[in-house]
Design a protein around this motif. Structure first.
Motif, short mmCIF file in Angstrom:
data_model
loop_
_atom_site.label_atom_id
_atom_site.label_comp_id
_atom_site.label_asym_id
_atom_site.label_seq_id
_atom_site.Cartn_x
_atom_site.Cartn_y
_atom_site.Cartn_z
N PHE A 30 1.39 23.63 26.71
CA PHE A 30 1.98 22.41 26.16
C PHE A 30 2.16 21.40 27.28
O PHE A 30 2.50 21.76 28.41
N PRO A 31 1.99 20.12 27.00
CA PRO A 31 2.22 19.11 28.04
C PRO A 31 3.70 18.93 28.33
O PRO A 31 4.54 19.00 27.43
N GLU A 32 4.01 18.75 29.59
CA GLU A 32 5.36 18.41 30.03
C GLU A 32 6.42 19.39 29.55
O GLU A 32 7.56 19.01 29.26
N GLY A 33 6.03 20.65 29.43
CA GLY A 33 7.01 21.67 29.06
C GLY A 33 7.47 21.64 27.62
O GLY A 33 8.46 22.29 27.27
N ARG A 34 6.79 20.88 26.77
CA ARG A 34 7.19 20.81 25.37
C ARG A 34 6.81 22.09 24.63
O ARG A 34 6.05 22.91 25.11
N GLY A 35 7.35 22.24 23.41
CA GLY A 35 7.02 23.35 22.54
C GLY A 35 6.85 22.85 21.12
O GLY A 35 6.97 21.65 20.85
N PHE A 36 6.57 23.75 20.19
CA PHE A 36 6.35 23.34 18.81
C PHE A 36 7.52 22.53 18.26
O PHE A 36 7.34 21.60 17.46
N GLY A 37 8.74 22.87 18.68
CA GLY A 37 9.93 22.18 18.17
C GLY A 37 10.01 20.73 18.57
O GLY A 37 10.84 19.99 18.02
N ASP A 38 9.18 20.29 19.50
CA ASP A 38 9.21 18.90 19.94
C ASP A 38 8.26 18.01 19.14
O ASP A 38 8.11 16.82 19.46
N TYR A 39 7.61 18.57 18.12
CA TYR A 39 6.62 17.81 17.36
C TYR A 39 7.00 17.74 15.89
O TYR A 39 7.64 18.64 15.34
N ASP A 40 6.57 16.65 15.27
CA ASP A 40 6.86 16.40 13.86
C ASP A 40 5.72 16.86 12.96
O ASP A 40 5.84 16.79 11.73
N GLY A 41 4.63 17.29 13.54
CA GLY A 41 3.51 17.79 12.77
C GLY A 41 2.38 18.20 13.70
O GLY A 41 2.35 17.81 14.87
N MET A 42 1.46 19.02 13.18
CA MET A 42 0.33 19.48 13.98
C MET A 42 -0.97 19.28 13.20
O MET A 42 -1.02 19.51 11.99
N VAL A 43 -2.01 18.84 13.90
CA VAL A 43 -3.34 18.70 13.34
C VAL A 43 -4.28 19.68 14.03
O VAL A 43 -4.34 19.72 15.26
N ILE A 44 -4.99 20.48 13.24
CA ILE A 44 -5.98 21.42 13.78
C ILE A 44 -7.35 20.77 13.62
O ILE A 44 -7.79 20.49 12.51
N THR A 45 -8.01 20.54 14.73
CA THR A 45 -9.27 19.78 14.71
C THR A 45 -10.45 20.70 14.44
O THR A 45 -10.30 21.89 14.16
N GLY A 46 -11.67 20.14 14.55
CA GLY A 46 -12.88 20.91 14.35
C GLY A 46 -13.24 21.77 15.55
O GLY A 46 -12.63 21.67 16.62
N SER A 47 -14.25 22.61 15.39
CA SER A 47 -14.70 23.49 16.46
C SER A 47 -16.07 24.04 16.13
O SER A 47 -16.44 24.15 14.95
#
Length: 277
Positions: A55-72
Motif C-alpha cells: 500500500f502507498p504511504e502505509g495505508r490499508g484497506f480502511g483508508d479507502y472508500d472503494g476499490m476497483v479491480i482492473t484488467g489483466s
C-alpha cells in the motif's frame, strides 16, 4: 474527497512491456476514465501481481472508500502468486465491506474469491467489441445499467469467462458469446459490481490491442491477413479523429454505446455515484 484504491492486475514484466510499446497499464486506463467524470477523486494503485506489492504511504484497506479491480492478461484459474495474491487481496477487501467494482479480470477473480469457477471460453476469444449485451430482469432493475440502453455494445478482450457463478451471485447481463457479462458477486461483507467487458476502454485502447495482438487476430480468424486488419484499424483511427462521421459509424457498427464517454463508462459512473459518493 473520497479516495479509491486501484488493484492493477498485470505483472511488473507486462507493465514494463506495455510501457515500452506505448500501451497504458490497466490502472492508468481506469484512472483516466474515472478522472474524466470525477476529476477531484483521489486514487492510489497497488500492484497485486508483484511479490513486493505494498500500500502507498502505509495505508490499508480502511483508508479507502472503494476499490476497483482492473484488467489483466493472467488466468484466474492458475496457481501462481500473481493470481492467488490478487484473489486473496479481493477477499480481504471484501471483509471490510467496502464497495468494489471490477471489469473482466475483476469479475473473474471476484468469482474465484467467492467460490465460483472460471475457464477458457469454448467460444474462443471475444475481442474488440462485445455485441448485444442484454441485461437480465435483475439487471434491468439495477442501477449499474442506469446509463445504458436496453441492449448495448461495449469494448472487450477476453478468452476466459465465468462458467459457474457462486450460489450467492446475481446474473445481471449476458450476450451470445458469454452468459456472464455482468453480475453482482458477494465477497465477504462486500458485493462486487462486476462486468466481463471493459467500460473503461476507449477506441484508442482497442486500436492498441489490435496492434499488440496482431498475429493472434489473424491466426484466430478475426482477419484473413495483416492487410485487412490494418485497413480496419485505419478506419478506427479515422473514427477516433472524426467520431461524428456517420459513414464510418455505419461501416464499423459503432455508435454512442462506444463513442460517448458517459455512456461507455456508465457502469463505473453508476457504481461511484451509488456506492462510493
Amino acid at each position: 474527497m473520497p479516495r479509491l484504491l486501484l488493484l492493477e492486475g498485470n505483472t511488473a514484466e507486462k507493465r514494463a512491456l506495455g510501457a515500452k510499446i506505448g500501451v497504458r497499464s490497466s490502472s492508468q486506463i481506469y484512472a483516466e476514465a474515472i478522472s474524466t467524470h470525477f476529476p477531484d477523486l483521489e486514487m492510489d494503485t497497488i500492484n497485486g501481481a508483484d511479490e513486493d506489492w505494498a500500500f502507498p504511504e502505509g495505508r490499508g484497506f480502511g483508508d479507502y472508500d472503494g476499490m476497483v479491480i482492473t484488467g489483466s492478461s493472467l488466468h484466474a484459474y492458475d496457481s501462481e502468486f500473481a493470481v492467488t495474491n490478487q484473489i486473496e487481496l479481493t477477499a480481504r477487501a471484501g471483509e471490510t465491506g467496502m464497495p468494489i467494482f471490477g471489469s473482466c479480470w475483476g469479475l473473474q477473480i471476484a468469482v474465484m474469491a467467492a467460490g465460483g469457477q472460471v475457464e477458457y471460453s469454448p467460444m474462443g476469444r471475444e475481442v474488440g467489441i462485445a455485441r448485444k449485451i442484454t441485461p437480465t430482469d435483475e439487471g434491468r432493475g439495477h442501477p449499474i445499467f442506469s446509463l445504458k440502453n436496453r441492449s448495448f455494445d461495449a469494448p472487450c478482450i477476453h478468452y476466459d469467462e465465468v462458467t459457474r457463478l457462486p450460489d450467492s451471485a446475481t446474473l445481471l447481463a449476458s450476450n451470445p458469446h458469454s452468459k456472464v457479462q455482468a453480475a453482482l458477486v458477494p465477497v465477504g461483507k462486500s458485493t462486487v459490481w462486476a462486468v466481463q467487458y471493459h467500460p473503461e476502454f476507449d477506441l484508442q485502447q482497442l486500436v492498441q490491442l489490435y496492434r499488440l495482438y496482431e498475429d493472434a487476430m489473424i491466426t484466430e480468424g478475426f482477419f484473413v491477413d495483416k492487410d485487412s486488419m490494418h485497413a480496419y484499424v485505419r478506419k478506427l483511427d479515422r473514427l477516433i479523429a472524426a467520431p461524428d462521421d456517420m459513414g464510418l459509424r455505419w461501416q464499423l457498427g459503432i455508435d454512442d454505446d462506444i463513442l460517448d464517454d458517459r455512456t461507455r463508462n456508465g457502469e463505473i459512473i453508476a457504481w461511484l455515484e451509488s456506492e462510493v459518493l
